[in-house]
Design a protein around this motif. Structure first.
Motif, mmCIF file in Angstrom:
data_model
loop_
_atom_site.group_PDB
_atom_site.id
_atom_site.type_symbol
_atom_site.label_atom_id
_atom_site.label_comp_id
_atom_site.label_asym_id
_atom_site.label_seq_id
_atom_site.Cartn_x
_atom_site.Cartn_y
_atom_site.Cartn_z
ATOM 1 N N HIS A 1 -13.309 0.014 -4.040
ATOM 2 C CA HIS A 1 -13.955 1.286 -3.717
ATOM 3 C C HIS A 1 -13.728 1.663 -2.254
ATOM 4 C CE1 HIS A 1 -16.923 4.512 -3.790
ATOM 5 N NE2 HIS A 1 -17.382 4.021 -2.658
ATOM 6 N N ARG A 2 -13.908 0.707 -1.369
ATOM 7 C CA ARG A 2 -13.710 1.008 0.054
ATOM 8 C C ARG A 2 -12.265 1.413 0.329
ATOM 9 N NH1 ARG A 2 -17.089 -3.670 0.500
ATOM 10 N NH2 ARG A 2 -15.249 -4.991 0.820
ATOM 11 N N ALA A 3 -11.321 0.708 -0.254
ATOM 12 C CA ALA A 3 -9.912 1.027 -0.035
ATOM 13 C C ALA A 3 -9.562 2.413 -0.569
ATOM 14 C CB ALA A 3 -9.040 -0.027 -0.694
ATOM 15 N N ALA A 4 -10.167 2.784 -1.689
ATOM 16 C CA ALA A 4 -9.841 4.052 -2.341
ATOM 17 C C ALA A 4 -10.258 5.265 -1.520
ATOM 18 C CB ALA A 4 -10.513 4.107 -3.713
ATOM 19 N N GLN A 5 -11.230 5.094 -0.630
ATOM 20 C CA GLN A 5 -11.720 6.254 0.130
ATOM 21 C C GLN A 5 -10.652 6.822 1.062
ATOM 22 O OE1 GLN A 5 -14.688 7.295 -1.199
ATOM 23 N NE2 GLN A 5 -14.166 5.447 -2.380
ATOM 24 N N ALA A 6 -9.614 6.043 1.358
ATOM 25 C CA ALA A 6 -8.505 6.541 2.187
ATOM 26 C C ALA A 6 -7.730 7.654 1.494
ATOM 27 C CB ALA A 6 -7.566 5.386 2.532
#
Length: 257
Positions: free
Chosen positions: A142-147
């Motif tokens: 999830h954190r990576a996808a926010q990019a």
């Protein structure tokens, strides 16, 4: 009259949405047009909000068509569903203005990708979810996808066969969550490139499994090189949830912004 339909289908038995001619393999569009034509007693062609690939499902695909046949929405809905295979149904029918277009009037599309994350492959829901045996960190995904949020060039996440004239898309929302043994990715954008969702998921799986760090997704986006990204995730985990339209078209709430 012009009508809009909400269509639900299991894509497992079809070679995608788009009709491939009378002698081609089965497609959802071909099945729907045959059923509508039988109800109307005249040839009907449909246009959809977003074409889906072979094996991909839809919770509410929206299509429009024109017909001079006098049928009320209930007759279109039930009559068409009665002539469709069990894996396809028409959920609703709404008369719309003559300038409504299922594809060009949509302001966003939303997809969900579901996978089972455990050592053993699925049996019961194997046609409606993908499988990943490696332990996944959904929070890291999830954190990576926010990019990916915002308007970007998504060349790193489209197939080489994509025919779109450019790769700029506005990704409006992406969420990765875990519920027990299942991991779900839900994603919304103004439009999508060919295989874009499945390619994003394939790359996020590498982050979730610890093969790549969280910053890798941002690097892929900036690099615009498909050959450096993760593999394309399998089709059966993907569901086209709905397109979204401005309220002035008078469509059901589930497809209205």
């Amino acid at each position: 009259m012009r009508y809009a339909l909400g269509v639900e289908y299991d894509g497992g038995g079809f070679q995608g949405w788009q009709g491939l001619g009378p002698s081609g393999p089965p497609t959802v569009q071909a099945a729907l047009e045959r059923a509508l034509s039988a109800v109307a007693d005249q040839a009907i062609t449909v246009s959809c909000a977003g074409r889906t690939d072979a094996g991909v499902h839809a919770q509410c695909q929206v299509v429009h068509f024109d017909s001079t046949a006098t049928r009320d929405p209930r007759a279109w809905t039930l009559g068409t569903t009665g002539r469709l295979p069990p894996s396809v149904c028409v959920r609703w029918c709404v008369p719309v203005a003559d300038d409504f277009h299922a594809r060009f009037c949509a302001r966003a599309r939303r997809y969900r990708y579901l996978l089972l994350n455990r050592l053993v492959r699925p049996a019961l829901y194997r046609h409606h979810m993908a499988w990943e045996r490696r332990a996944l960190d959904a929070d890291a995904m999830h954190r990576a996808a926010q990019a990916l949020l915002g308007e970007n060039d998504f060349n790193a996440f489209r197939t080489v066969h994509c025919q779109a004239p450019h790769a700029r898309r506005n990704l409006q929302d992406i969420v990765v969550r875990r519920d027990g043994e299942t991991v779900e990715v839900e994603i919304q954008a103004n439009a999508f490139l060919h295989h874009m969702v499945r390619n994003i998921v394939g790359s996020l799986l590498e982050v979730g499994a610890g093969a790549q760090d969280e910053g890798w997704i941002a690097q892929l986006l900036a690099g615009r090189d498909r050959t450096l990204a993760g593999p394309t995730a399998p089709p059966q985990g993907l569901v086209f949830l709905r397109p979204l339209y401005p309220p002035e078209w008078g469509l059901p709430t589930e497809v209205t912004l």
